[in-house]
Design a protein around this motif. Sequence first.
Motif: not given
Length: 367
Positions: A303-325
């Motif tokens: 959905r053409d979202a822009d990333a705001v924050q990212a974090s990594c676990g040992s073997r996974h990745t989490a990203v928070v975008t500018n779309q709060t849902d």
Amino acid sequence: MAEERRGSWFGFGFCGFGQALGSGHGRQVHSPEPLRTPGSGADVRRVSASWSYTAVVTRGGQVQLSGAAGGAAGGCRDAWTSEALLVVLRAGPGAGPGLELQAWAPHSALRGEPLWTRTLAPEAEGEDAAGGELQAGALPLLPCARAYVSPRPPFYRPLAPELRARRLELGAEHALLLDEAGQVFSWGQGRHGQLGHGTLEAEPEPRLLEALQGLPMAEVAAGGWHSVCVSETGDIYIWGWNESGQLALPTRSLAEDGKTVAKEASGLNEGGSEGRRTAGAEDGAPAPFIALQPFPALLDLPRDADAVQASCGSRHTAVVTNQTDQKMIWEKNKKTPPCIFLKGVYRREMTADTHTKTCVQIRPLCV
């Protein structure tokens, strides 16, 4: 009427060791729940999570451990956890303004004597920014931004003054540094492509990531053997080991599980040429698998979202975008990732006949 408590923390994931994670019931928390904090209404400043235990630091200076490691201590400014070492930044033993850096065995319960201590001179402490956060970022980068802490000896490792570090992240075998100009440096072992220099060679000293030169970055994150950064314009670049699908690129292990890793990702392939990889080719042929990505790859978010924050676990990745849902997590199995904390806003909308709760994600913290 809306009631809001800023700075609340939410957690979900694996909590089989009894980590303070969400409700704390069972071995897994499958969706974000308010984090159980030490004391009633404690204002949490920092959460640092390792695989088997979690450290919670309050603005009142209390650090409390939960999970496989327990214990508590006062007079703390920051804490950083790993399975090998617990590092705490505390007020110095004297009446002066200095701080003391302490390295503890995680199972020591913060009792007895630390494994190692170092007093930080007042001029090296740095000053707090608005809201009480350290300007130079959090541990393992020290407040002076001229050194960092390693879970392996030597625990105290100086940085070259010209680096002017803003943030530093440690993976299992490598380090990422973001400087004040938004440039990214990496060093350490590179056998999984986690350094991003296009080879699998190790780098003993910080080396500028040339593939990202001219693209100012706002965030960096290091997983066990992969790396992520977020540009100032909200783009995600990712590289390193993709064995578990942590890069959101096609991988054999996920294909064998009948899962789609990502609809689309573009970047540089292992040979360094431009490529476009999809979950399946137009003729129905399977997409090429990518085990290692030694160059930064640009990911297209839904959905053409822009990333705001990212974090990594040992073997996974989490990203928070500018779309709060919208929150995206890439990892191997249907199992919940080891542990993810989200700092954000806990808002309760009060109506005449119902209560609804929403969580606005601000920063993910992965293990």
